[in-house]
Design a protein around this motif. Structure first.
Motif, PDB file in Angstrom:
ATOM      1  N   ILE A  10       0.876  -1.168   0.000  1.00 55.89           N
ATOM      2  CA  ILE A  10       0.000   0.000   0.000  1.00 55.89           C
ATOM      3  C   ILE A  10       0.914   1.219   0.000  1.00 55.89           C
ATOM      4  CG2 ILE A  10      -1.831   1.250   1.198  1.00 55.89           C
ATOM      5  CD1 ILE A  10      -1.304  -2.358   2.131  1.00 55.89           C
ATOM      6  N   TRP A  11       1.025   1.866  -1.171  1.00 58.98           N
ATOM      7  CA  TRP A  11       1.939   2.996  -1.339  1.00 58.98           C
ATOM      8  C   TRP A  11       1.171   4.285  -1.089  1.00 58.98           C
ATOM      9  CZ3 TRP A  11       6.961   1.897  -3.479  1.00 58.98           C
ATOM     10  CH2 TRP A  11       7.803   3.017  -3.489  1.00 58.98           C
ATOM     11  N   LEU A  12       1.606   5.036  -0.078  1.00 60.37           N
ATOM     12  CA  LEU A  12       0.994   6.324   0.237  1.00 60.37           C
ATOM     13  C   LEU A  12       1.888   7.413  -0.343  1.00 60.37           C
ATOM     14  CD1 LEU A  12       0.399   4.225   2.706  1.00 60.37           C
ATOM     15  CD2 LEU A  12      -0.578   6.236   3.759  1.00 60.37           C
ATOM     16  N   THR A  13       1.422   8.052  -1.404  1.00 62.03           N
ATOM     17  CA  THR A  13       2.179   9.114  -2.052  1.00 62.03           C
ATOM     18  C   THR A  13       1.538  10.459  -1.760  1.00 62.03           C
ATOM     19  OG1 THR A  13       3.039   9.932  -4.182  1.00 62.03           O
ATOM     20  CG2 THR A  13       0.931   8.761  -4.238  1.00 62.03           C
ATOM     21  N   GLY A  14       2.352  11.482  -1.726  1.00 58.38           N
ATOM     22  CA  GLY A  14       1.868  12.831  -1.473  1.00 58.38           C
ATOM     23  C   GLY A  14       3.047  13.731  -1.163  1.00 58.38           C
ATOM     24  N   LEU A  15       2.771  14.990  -1.003  1.00 61.70           N
ATOM     25  CA  LEU A  15       3.814  15.987  -0.755  1.00 61.70           C
ATOM     26  C   LEU A  15       4.459  15.809   0.622  1.00 61.70           C
ATOM     27  CD1 LEU A  15       1.931  19.145  -2.089  1.00 61.70           C
ATOM     28  CD2 LEU A  15       3.748  17.851  -3.243  1.00 61.70           C
ATOM     29  N   PRO A  16       5.644  16.406   0.826  1.00 61.48           N
ATOM     30  CA  PRO A  16       6.223  16.411   2.172  1.00 61.48           C
ATOM     31  C   PRO A  16       5.242  17.047   3.156  1.00 61.48           C
ATOM     32  CG  PRO A  16       7.819  17.232   0.560  1.00 61.48           C
ATOM     33  CD  PRO A  16       6.500  17.105  -0.153  1.00 61.48           C
ATOM     34  N   SER A  17       5.092  16.449   4.324  1.00 56.63           N
ATOM     35  CA  SER A  17       4.193  16.908   5.399  1.00 56.63           C
ATOM     36  C   SER A  17       2.715  16.733   5.066  1.00 56.63           C
ATOM     37  CB  SER A  17       4.469  18.375   5.783  1.00 56.63           C
ATOM     38  OG  SER A  17       5.777  18.513   6.289  1.00 56.63           O
ATOM     39  N   ALA A  18       2.398  15.870   4.094  1.00 58.19           N
ATOM     40  CA  ALA A  18       1.001  15.613   3.742  1.00 58.19           C
ATOM     41  C   ALA A  18       0.295  14.751   4.791  1.00 58.19           C
ATOM     42  CB  ALA A  18       0.906  14.936   2.374  1.00 58.19           C
ATOM     43  N   GLY A  19       1.060  13.951   5.540  1.00 60.12           N
ATOM     44  CA  GLY A  19       0.471  13.061   6.537  1.00 60.12           C
ATOM     45  C   GLY A  19       0.671  11.586   6.223  1.00 60.12           C
ATOM     46  N   LYS A  20       1.473  11.269   5.224  1.00 58.28           N
ATOM     47  CA  LYS A  20       1.667   9.886   4.777  1.00 58.28           C
ATOM     48  C   LYS A  20       2.128   8.962   5.903  1.00 58.28           C
ATOM     49  CE  LYS A  20       4.760  11.209   1.829  1.00 58.28           C
ATOM     50  NZ  LYS A  20       4.726  12.647   2.201  1.00 58.28           N
ATOM     51  N   THR A  21       3.207   9.342   6.565  1.00 52.54           N
ATOM     52  CA  THR A  21       3.803   8.488   7.592  1.00 52.54           C
ATOM     53  C   THR A  21       2.887   8.370   8.803  1.00 52.54           C
ATOM     54  OG1 THR A  21       5.998   9.071   6.800  1.00 52.54           O
ATOM     55  CG2 THR A  21       5.864   8.141   9.015  1.00 52.54           C
ATOM     56  N   THR A  22       2.281   9.464   9.204  1.00 52.86           N
ATOM     57  CA  THR A  22       1.378   9.459  10.359  1.00 52.86           C
ATOM     58  C   THR A  22       0.202   8.520  10.113  1.00 52.86           C
ATOM     59  OG1 THR A  22       2.018  11.744  10.819  1.00 52.86           O
ATOM     60  CG2 THR A  22      -0.011  10.936  11.872  1.00 52.86           C
ATOM     61  N   ILE A  23      -0.383   8.598   8.926  1.00 53.90           N
ATOM     62  CA  ILE A  23      -1.510   7.724   8.579  1.00 53.90           C
ATOM     63  C   ILE A  23      -1.045   6.273   8.512  1.00 53.90           C
ATOM     64  CG2 ILE A  23      -3.169   7.139   6.749  1.00 53.90           C
ATOM     65  CD1 ILE A  23      -3.196  10.226   6.117  1.00 53.90           C
ATOM     66  N   ALA A  24       0.133   6.044   7.922  1.00 48.14           N
ATOM     67  CA  ALA A  24       0.657   4.677   7.801  1.00 48.14           C
ATOM     68  C   ALA A  24       0.829   4.027   9.175  1.00 48.14           C
ATOM     69  CB  ALA A  24       1.982   4.672   7.044  1.00 48.14           C
ATOM     70  N   TYR A  25       1.414   4.749  10.118  1.00 51.81           N
ATOM     71  CA  TYR A  25       1.623   4.175  11.454  1.00 51.81           C
ATOM     72  C   TYR A  25       0.308   3.975  12.192  1.00 51.81           C
ATOM     73  CZ  TYR A  25       6.687   4.026  11.227  1.00 51.81           C
ATOM     74  OH  TYR A  25       7.978   3.702  10.881  1.00 51.81           O
ATOM     75  N   GLU A  26      -0.644   4.857  11.996  1.00 54.20           N
ATOM     76  CA  GLU A  26      -1.971   4.688  12.610  1.00 54.20           C
ATOM     77  C   GLU A  26      -2.631   3.408  12.074  1.00 54.20           C
ATOM     78  OE1 GLU A  26      -5.330   5.495  14.967  1.00 54.20           O
ATOM     79  OE2 GLU A  26      -3.393   6.529  15.023  1.00 54.20           O
ATOM     80  N   LEU A  27      -2.582   3.229  10.756  1.00 56.72           N
ATOM     81  CA  LEU A  27      -3.171   2.028  10.152  1.00 56.72           C
ATOM     82  C   LEU A  27      -2.412   0.775  10.562  1.00 56.72           C
ATOM     83  CD1 LEU A  27      -5.219   0.676   8.284  1.00 56.72           C
ATOM     84  CD2 LEU A  27      -3.654   1.159   6.379  1.00 56.72           C
TER      85      LEU A  27
END
Length: 181
Positions: A10-27
């Motif tokens: 599941i690749w979460l792409t987006g701009l820096p500071s978009a929330g990718k990593t935060t959402i990934a760890y929550e999931l």
């Protein structure tokens, strides 16, 4: 609880500071609670350990994405849900990862964390937007370096309009719909 594991990237792409990593760890936390094998391939950690020495040229960015895609596919092929919160600014790089997964019959989902640059620059988690504005760095994705947003992602999340938990729940719903959660 025992879960029959079907792996996926599941690749979460987006701009820096978009929330990718935060959402990934929550999931990831939610999926682990449900008994799934989960790995998060954090872009900063990958750059430190797997892609050390690479810069931010288009070629180096493509190489970085290809390396991450290779590792993600190996893990996913072995029953792991692999969450990849990595910018991957170029559509052709992401498409190459998708093709590798398809060739190996491994599930690949692309999720666009569609947070506007104006919101990202206010969040500025790593201070990159401030450094770019001050002229200390150049080549910031989405500001003075290109970012090619996915044209047809499996899911688009506007993280600036909902909580982290709601964003992770939307992604969990996609995984459930696809038989992965």
């Amino acid at each position: 609880m025992s879960v029959t594991e079907t792996g996926a990237t599941i690749w979460l792409t987006g701009l820096p500071s978009a929330g990718k990593t935060t959402i990934a760890y929550e999931l990831a936390g939610r999926l682990r609670t449900e008994g799934h094998k989960v790995e998060v391939l954090d872009g900063d950690e990958i750059r430190e350990f797997l892609s050390a020495g690479l810069g931010f040229s288009r070629e180096d960015r493509h190489t970085n994405v290809a390396r991450i895609g290779f590792v993600a596919e190996l893990l996913a092929a072995n029953g792991v849900k692999v969450l990849v919160p990595v910018i991957a600014p170029f559509a052709d790089s992401r498409e190459a990862v998708r093709k590798r997964h398809t060739a190996e019959s491994t599930t690949y989902l692309e999720v666009h964390i569609a947070t506007p640059v104006e919101v990202c620059s206010v969040r500025d988690v790593k201070g990159l937007y401030a450094k770019q504005a001050a002229g200390e760095i150049s080549g910031l994705t989405g500001v003075d370096d290109p970012y090619e947003a996915p044209e047809s992602p499996d899911l688009s999340i506007e993280s600036h309009q909902q909580t982290v938990q709601e964003s992770a729940a939307a992604l969990h719903a996609l995984l459930t719909e696809r038989g992965l959660a």
